[in-house]
Write an enzyme that holds these catalytic residues in place. Structure first.
Site, mmCIF file in Angstrom:
data_model
loop_
_atom_site.group_PDB
_atom_site.id
_atom_site.type_symbol
_atom_site.label_atom_id
_atom_site.label_comp_id
_atom_site.label_asym_id
_atom_site.label_seq_id
_atom_site.Cartn_x
_atom_site.Cartn_y
_atom_site.Cartn_z
ATOM 1 C CG ASP A 266 -1.880 1.142 1.269
ATOM 2 O OD1 ASP A 266 -1.775 2.032 0.416
ATOM 3 O OD2 ASP A 266 -2.740 1.154 2.166
ATOM 4 C CD GLU B 68 -1.774 11.868 11.084
ATOM 5 O OE1 GLU B 68 -1.648 11.410 12.240
ATOM 6 O OE2 GLU B 68 -2.847 12.294 10.629
ATOM 7 N N GLY C 68 13.543 4.533 27.515
ATOM 8 C CA GLY C 68 14.504 5.460 28.104
ATOM 9 C C GLY C 68 15.938 5.242 27.688
ATOM 10 C CE LYS C 69 17.945 -0.254 28.475
ATOM 11 N NZ LYS C 69 18.259 -1.710 28.324
ATOM 12 N N GLY C 70 16.986 5.742 24.341
ATOM 13 C CA GLY C 70 17.250 6.450 23.094
ATOM 14 C C GLY C 70 16.850 5.687 21.852
ATOM 15 C CE1 TYR C 71 18.885 0.971 22.276
ATOM 16 C CE2 TYR C 71 17.225 -0.432 23.279
ATOM 17 C CZ TYR C 71 18.549 -0.123 23.059
ATOM 18 O OH TYR C 71 19.532 -0.897 23.617
ATOM 19 C CB ILE D 172 6.817 16.072 24.357
ATOM 20 C CG1 ILE D 172 5.333 15.705 24.192
ATOM 21 C CG2 ILE D 172 7.054 17.531 23.969
ATOM 22 C CD1 ILE D 172 4.407 16.462 25.122
ATOM 23 C CE1 TYR E 277 8.043 10.856 18.593
ATOM 24 C CE2 TYR E 277 6.376 11.857 19.992
ATOM 25 C CZ TYR E 277 6.876 10.760 19.321
ATOM 26 O OH TYR E 277 6.197 9.562 19.378
ATOM 27 C CE LYS F 73 17.401 14.134 23.026
ATOM 28 N NZ LYS F 73 17.849 13.015 23.910
#
Length: 211
Positions: free
Chosen positions: A69, A102, A114-117, A150, A153, A155
């Site tokens: 798609d 989106e 919380g590990k930056g993944y 937030i 995002y 960053k």
């Protein structure tokens, strides 16, 4: 963290970063997808209320997104060091005429929060949207209580463009829905552009021209 489904070869990886890599889903991941879709704590962050979903329901969801798609691109997020699947990310609602889409992302494995993944996965798919698909504007919605998302995002390059006030209810309390977007002209740090052909100089010979 659960081990990746057994396979004879590692999963195909489309986009590779330092911490994570993104690749297509396959049916061996259905048990993990089933677990993530029924995770109440994750649903609070993504805003999708949990309704008990059967394995058959996951099969239907998988088949819907497995179709070719052009208005949707979805990936599994892998921890690069182990190649363990840890979540999903996608670009629903791609509109090639307006060059918009989106973004939706969810890290399903709690020990990977919380590990930056999620931040790197978001940067990779933005790079894919702008450098490969040629999109110009990618938008997302996030809830005001999800401050960690937030911050991540922002960053990557997203900016807040508005709020729908008190439009998300959790536990009897109302929270704002925060709308953010990122433009191709504002995105920095592309790593995928090096894989794309560059424009030849004006005086370059056409490929294959015989003198």
């Amino acid at each position: 963290m659960p081990e990746a489904p057994a396979s004879e070869s590692p999963p195909p990886l489309t986009l590779v970063g330092d911490l994570v890599a993104l690749g297509p889903a396959h049916k061996g991941l259905l048990p993990l997808l089933w677990k993530w879709e029924n995770d109440l704590e994750l649903s609070v962050l993504t805003g999708d209320p949990v309704h008990p979903l059967s394995p058959e329901g996951i099969d239907g969801l998988y088949e819907r997104y497995a179709k070719n798609d052009p208005s949707h691109a979805s990936f599994v997020i892998y921890e690069r060091a182990t190649l363990q699947p840890i979540g999903t990310i996608g670009l629903p609602g791609i509109n090639h005429a307006h060059r918009t889409a989106e973004l939706g992302v969810g890290i399903g494995e709690h020990d990977c929060w919380g590990k930056g993944y999620g931040t790197e996965a978001t940067r990779l798919i933005l790079d894919y949207a702008f450098s490969v698909l040629g999109l110009h504007n990618v938008m997302l919605r996030v809830f005001s209580y999800n401050r960690r998302a937030i911050q991540a995002y922002r960053k990557v390059g997203f900016k807040e463009i508005g709020r729908r006030r008190q439009a998300q209810r959790i536990g009897g309390k109302a929270y704002d829905v925060v709308f953010m977007d990122c433009l191709a002209s504002e995105f920095q740090g592309s790593t995928l552009s090096r894989h794309l052909p560059s424009d030849p100089p004006d005086d370059a010979d056409p490929v294959g021209r015989a003198d």
